[in-house]
Each structure stands twice: as C-alpha cells, then as structure tokens.
Enzyme design. Structure first.
Site, short mmCIF file in Angstrom:
data_model
loop_
_atom_site.label_atom_id
_atom_site.label_comp_id
_atom_site.label_asym_id
_atom_site.label_seq_id
_atom_site.Cartn_x
_atom_site.Cartn_y
_atom_site.Cartn_z
N GLU A 176 0.88 -1.17 0.00
CA GLU A 176 0.00 0.00 0.00
C GLU A 176 0.91 1.21 0.00
OE1 GLU A 176 -2.19 1.62 3.42
OE2 GLU A 176 -1.56 3.06 1.90
N CYS A 182 -2.41 8.00 4.65
CA CYS A 182 -2.46 7.60 3.23
C CYS A 182 -3.76 8.06 2.59
CB CYS A 182 -2.28 6.10 3.11
SG CYS A 182 -3.06 5.20 4.42
P1 NAP Z 1 9.57 3.79 3.36
O1 NAP Z 1 10.79 4.58 3.12
O2 NAP Z 1 8.89 3.25 2.17
O3 NAP Z 1 9.97 2.60 4.35
C1 NAP Z 1 9.01 1.66 4.78
C2 NAP Z 1 9.70 0.36 5.15
O4 NAP Z 1 10.18 -0.25 3.96
C3 NAP Z 1 10.89 0.55 6.06
O5 NAP Z 1 10.92 -0.53 6.97
C4 NAP Z 1 12.07 0.48 5.12
O6 NAP Z 1 13.16 -0.06 5.76
C5 NAP Z 1 11.59 -0.49 4.05
N1 NAP Z 1 12.20 -0.21 2.74
C6 NAP Z 1 12.05 0.94 2.04
N2 NAP Z 1 12.73 0.84 0.88
C7 NAP Z 1 13.29 -0.39 0.84
C8 NAP Z 1 14.11 -1.08 -0.09
N3 NAP Z 1 14.48 -0.50 -1.24
N4 NAP Z 1 14.51 -2.31 0.21
C9 NAP Z 1 14.16 -2.89 1.37
N5 NAP Z 1 13.39 -2.30 2.31
C10 NAP Z 1 12.95 -1.05 2.05
O7 NAP Z 1 8.48 4.62 4.17
P2 NAP Z 1 8.60 5.52 5.47
O8 NAP Z 1 9.98 5.49 6.01
O9 NAP Z 1 7.53 5.10 6.38
O10 NAP Z 1 8.24 6.96 4.99
C11 NAP Z 1 8.86 7.56 3.86
C12 NAP Z 1 7.79 8.03 2.90
O11 NAP Z 1 6.86 6.98 2.66
C13 NAP Z 1 6.91 9.16 3.36
O12 NAP Z 1 7.50 10.41 3.18
C14 NAP Z 1 5.68 8.98 2.52
O13 NAP Z 1 5.87 9.55 1.26
C15 NAP Z 1 5.57 7.50 2.36
N6 NAP Z 1 4.57 6.86 3.25
C16 NAP Z 1 3.37 6.56 2.72
C17 NAP Z 1 2.42 5.95 3.52
C18 NAP Z 1 1.10 5.59 2.98
O14 NAP Z 1 0.28 5.13 3.75
N7 NAP Z 1 0.86 5.73 1.71
C19 NAP Z 1 2.69 5.67 4.85
C20 NAP Z 1 3.93 5.98 5.37
C21 NAP Z 1 4.86 6.56 4.54
P3 NAP Z 1 14.61 0.61 5.82
O15 NAP Z 1 14.47 2.04 5.41
O16 NAP Z 1 14.98 0.39 7.22
O17 NAP Z 1 15.40 -0.19 4.87
#
Ligand code: NAP
Length: 510
Positions: A250, A287
């Site tokens: 999601e 979200c």
């Molecule tokens: P994220 O950067 O996507 O990270 C979420 C999880 O996925 C973390 O545990 C991260 O672990 C892992 N991850 C991310 N990229 C990865 C990769 N290439 N390989 C392996 N694991 C990976 O999200 P976030 O830190 O919660 O927030 C960053 C951005 O996500 C926000 O600014 C927003 O844009 C978006 N977000 C969207 C929603 C929604 O509901 N749509 C919710 C929260 C956040 P590690 O970083 O530890 O590797």
C-alpha cells in the site's frame, strides 16, 4: 537506509534515546525464516477456536503493557496521547475482530461437489475445496501507524488469522514501541503452546534486512505500507525470485475530493473549513489525506477557497514522524510551488520546533493540471491542490487522468445526483473506496471496508489491507479429489465436525 546501529529518535528534539538495536544480520534473517517455515504446518492446522483465542490473547497482552506503550510511542513518533490511545484500541479491536472471523470459519471457503459415479458419459470424482494459508509472511510495519499498522497491525493480524507465521520487519522510526508489542505477541505465542517461529520481529534500518527477508525462499508473501519507491523495490525483488511471490504493498494516493455544484453552492464555507480539518489532521500523515480538490470554477468555488485558506492560516504546525518524512514533505511542497501555473493560496502557522510541518494549499487551472503529471503525485503531509474545472465533461476528463487511488470523495446534495452518477463509473475504476459527504481520513476496521485500490494506491488491487477481507490476501485454494474421508482436513470431512457453512454442489448448507 544505513547499516549503522539503530537508536530511537525523538522527532520533537532530534535527540536519540534508549537502547541500541543492532542491525539483524544474514544469520538472524535465516534463523527467523527457518523458524517460521518450521512452525507453518503446526500453526496452519490450529483449530479455529484455538487460533481465535491466540489472537485475543495478543490483544490482552498488548493492553497489559500499560501506559508505557503509549508513552514510548509518543516519544518516538511525536504523535499525541489521544491519537495513540485510540490507535491502541484499534489495534486490539482488529485482533479481536479477526478472532471472530476465524471462529466463524467462512474464510475456509469449504465447497463439496459429491461424486457422481453414474454420470454419463463420464462419472464425476468427489471434489472438495478449502483455502489454506500461503506460508510465512513478511510484514513491513508502517511509520505512520506505530500500533495499528505496525508490529501487531492490520497485516500481521490478517496473516496470523489466515494461519501464516509472520516475520515483522520493524520500522526504524519506532523500534522501542515495536519491541514492546513484539514481546506481547511472543508471550501470547508461548502461552498458547505454539512454536516460537509463529512470530518474529527483526528491527533495523538497512535495505539489506527488508530485501533479505523478501528474497528468502521460505517466505511466501509480503505486506507493506510505505513509500512508492520502497514498495516498488520490494515488488521487484519478489518478482525476480526463482519463485516469485505476491507483495501487497500500500503505497501512494492523493484521494481526490469532488465538490459537486449544488453542495458547493449550498455550503461552500462549511466545506472549506471541514476540508482543512481533514487535510491537517495528524500533520496530514495519512495515506487517505485529501491531496486534490476538483470543483467547477466560479463564485461558489471562490467562497470555498477563501474559507479553506482562512482555516489553514490558523492551523497549528505539528511535528512529523521523522526528519526524513519532514524533509520529503518540504521538498514536495517546494516542488508543487515551483510548477508552472500553480498558485499559492495559504500556509499554516509556522512553529519554532524541529520537523514541524506547515500546511500548504495551492490552486491550479484544469488545463495546467492535465498537462503536468507531477501535480497529481502524492505529497505525504498536509498539502493539497485545488483544481478549477470548466464543466462536467472536463471533470470526467480530469478524473480519468488520475492514477489509482485508495479513496475518492463526492461532496454532494440531492440536486447533484445526476452529476455524481455521471462520475461514478470512473471513480469505481480509479478507487477502492468511494465516499459521499465525508472526508477520506478515518478508516473504519470492519467487514465491508476496502483500503486498497489500483496502482499506485497498491501493488495489487484485488484486496484490502484494512478490514476482515484482508485475510483473503494470505490464502490459496486447494482441491482434494477422491481423498478418503479420514485423510481429509476437518473442514471437508463428510460429518462436518467443525460445523461449518459449506457449499455442497454450489448450494450453501449449514
Ligand atoms: P519507506 O521509506 O517506504 O519505508 C518503509 C519500510 O520499507 C521501512 O521498513 C524500510 O526499511 C523499508 N524499505 C524501504 N525501501 C526499501 C528497499 N528498497 N529495500 C528494502 N526495504 C525497504 O516509508 P517511510 O519510512 O515510512 O516513509 C517515507 C515516505 O513513505 C513518506 O514520506 C511517505 O511519502 C511514504 N509513506 C506513505 C504511507 C502511505 O500510507 N501511503 C505511509 C507511510 C509513509 P529501511 O528504510 O529500514 O530499509
């Protein structure tokens, strides 16, 4: 992110605190996956009553942690007491709701087509079908719901309800909250006499951890909530495995709101203020945040815009979850402000603390929006864009131009019925949930809820990550042909020992 040892960070001060969480290495990943695989056959055959009681025990263990859970989550996320207290209730409530579903047993989907030995020209075999769980599931906890969509959140509850062992990749933004909840689940596992591998929590901040878990051949499905880039990286890893597996990610949604003409004429000011309430709730870190508003240009839209701008200028700033999320929000707002034809309307109050998001409202003409795809991209936080539309036909063109969404909202009065009816087929194709006269923030955990939608809202539009239908993502059907009764699973035995409602020759019987 990095391989450095992880500590919690207080986003209101940018100060690290609490213990160091060593990054789990390849051996830790291997051990968790081996234990999950070893636990699978035992766990998946737990009787519905035992599995339901286990889910309820997790809920009770989470409640037994007490105030320290809320205090820890507040310190790690900057989210306020009332919000986290409510979120804890939602977390335990959804575990108990899944317990009801497990007990009811209809998720097993038992179907029996009895043998027809005398059928001509060919006899029919005895055919029986049930759903079984997929196998060990890796769940990526979400940063923005440290309780309800993290360690014991919706994906974990749905996968455990289905009979899948769960390995949670703990979100690095709330490691101590995760550890408290993980301990509660582990205690419930032990008290139920289940194998320890039914649940594991690996918290870290390197992509190697998440990637390693998704690559492991013993893992059979993934649940994820987060960024589009992160979700798509995991989708690619899963697809490139020798055995590809489903990823239920999601990711990204701007949640369009359509202000229909009669509703706008009747209550432009009220709608403007209510819209800003939804936009700024929780610093917009949902979200389902309303990131786009569409309405016919004219004096009624001007009244809405004036009211929304006035409400936003008094909106207080709120600390965001992490410096990274705050930085991404600032960049997103700057990006929008810098696009040709985008008019700044209002900003919220500026605070004096770190990581404090200031709400942002912009406007643009429909022609400009249609020319610039960037304007339809998610800015995670309290930023929104009002699009001025010329007529009903252009409204439809605009909605057709959108990517997939979690939600689409119609603000409508009785006189808007024809206008709304004309848009519904488009909205059904674009969104997982269509609302009338509400705001998309606030997602009920219930049987009829859909929190999903076409890409990029999710990587797989066939399911939901909130509500009891979420269990279906972690199941697959198996057919038993002419298998002797004593070898059949209880759900399919002729005597129906589980007392399930079953479809016999296509007719539901109890
Ligand atoms: P994220 O950067 O996507 O990270 C979420 C999880 O996925 C973390 O545990 C991260 O672990 C892992 N991850 C991310 N990229 C990865 C990769 N290439 N390989 C392996 N694991 C990976 O999200 P976030 O830190 O919660 O927030 C960053 C951005 O996500 C926000 O600014 C927003 O844009 C978006 N977000 C969207 C929603 C929604 O509901 N749509 C919710 C929260 C956040 P590690 O970083 O530890 O590797």
């Amino acid at each position: 992110m990095s391989n450095a040892a992880l500590r919690a960070l207080n986003p209101t001060t940018n100060e690290p605190f609490g213990p160091v969480f060593p990054e789990p290495d390849a051996a830790a990943i291997d051990a968790a996956c081996a234990a999950a695989a070893a636990a699978f056959d035992t766990y998946r055959e737990t009787a519905p009553e035992a599995r339901a009681a286990f889910l309820e025990a997790i809920a009770a263990e989470i409640e037994a942690i007490g105030d320290i859970l809320i205090e820890t989550a507040m310190a790690e996320t900057g989210l306020p007491l009332a919000r986290l207290t409510g979120e804890r209730g939602r977390t335990t409530g959804q575990l108990r709701l899944f317990a009801q579903v497990v007990r009811r047993g209809d998720w097993i989907g038992a179907r029996i087509d009895p043998a027809l030995p005398d059928r001509k020209p060919l006899p029919r075999a005895d055919l029986r079908q049930r759903f079984i769980p997929l196998g060990p599931v890796v769940v990526f906890g979400a940063s923005n719901f440290p309780l309800a969509f993290s360690t014991a959140g919706g994906d974990t509850a749905a996968a455990l309800a289905a009979g899948c062992p769960v390995i949670v990749k703990g979100h690095p933004a709330h490691p101590n909250t995760g550890a408290l909840v993980g301990g509660a689940i582990a205690r419930a596992v032990a008290a139920a006499g289940l194998p320890a591998g039914v649940f594991a929590l690996l918290t870290g901040q390197s992509h190697d951890l998440g990637g390693g878990l998704v690559r492991d051949p013993r893992v059979k499905a993934v649940g994820f909530t987060g960024s589009r880039a992160g979700g798509m990286a995991l989708v690619r890893i899963a697809a490139e495995r020798p055995e590809p597996i489903p990823v239920f990610a999601e990711m990204s949604s701007v949640n369009p709101v359509v202000l229909c003409p009669a509703a706008l004429a009747a209550r432009a000011e009220t709608l403007g203020a209510a819209f800003v309430g939804s936009l700024t709730l929780g610093a917009g870190q949902f979200c389902t945040n309303p990131g786009l508003v569409f309405a016919l240009a004219g004096p009624d839209l001007d009244r809405f815009t004036t009211a929304a701008a006035a409400a936003l200028t008094t909106a207080q700033p709120h600390v965001m979850l992490t410096p990274g999320i705050f930085g991404a929000y600032e960049q997103g707002v700057d990006r929008l402000a810098g696009r040709e034809g985008v008019e700044p309307l209002a900003r919220g109050c500026v605070g004096d603390g770190v990581n404090q998001a200031v709400g942002a409202l912009f406007a643009v003409e429909a022609e400009t929006f249609l020319r610039d795809a960037v304007l339809g991209h998610e800015v995670f936080g309290s930023s929104s864009l009002i699009v001025r539309v010329t007529d009903a036909a252009q409204m439809k063109t605009l909605l057709e131009s959108l990517e997939g969404q979690l939600t689409a909202t119609l603000q409508m009065d009785a006189d808007d019925a024809d206008f709304a009816r004309g848009l519904l087929p488009t909205l059904e194709r674009k969104a997982g949930r269509i609302l009338a006269n509400g705001w998309p923030t606030g997602v009920e955990v219930s049987h009829a809820m859909v929190h999903g939608g076409p890409f990029p809202a999710t990587s797989d539009p066939r399911g939901t990550s909130v509500g009891t239908r979420a269990i279906e993502r972690f199941l697959r059907p198996v057919c038993y042909q002419d298998i002797p009764d004593d070898l059949l699973p209880a759900a399919l035995k002729t005597g129906n020992p589980l007392d399930l409602a079953r479809a016999v020759d296509g007719v539901l019987t109890s």
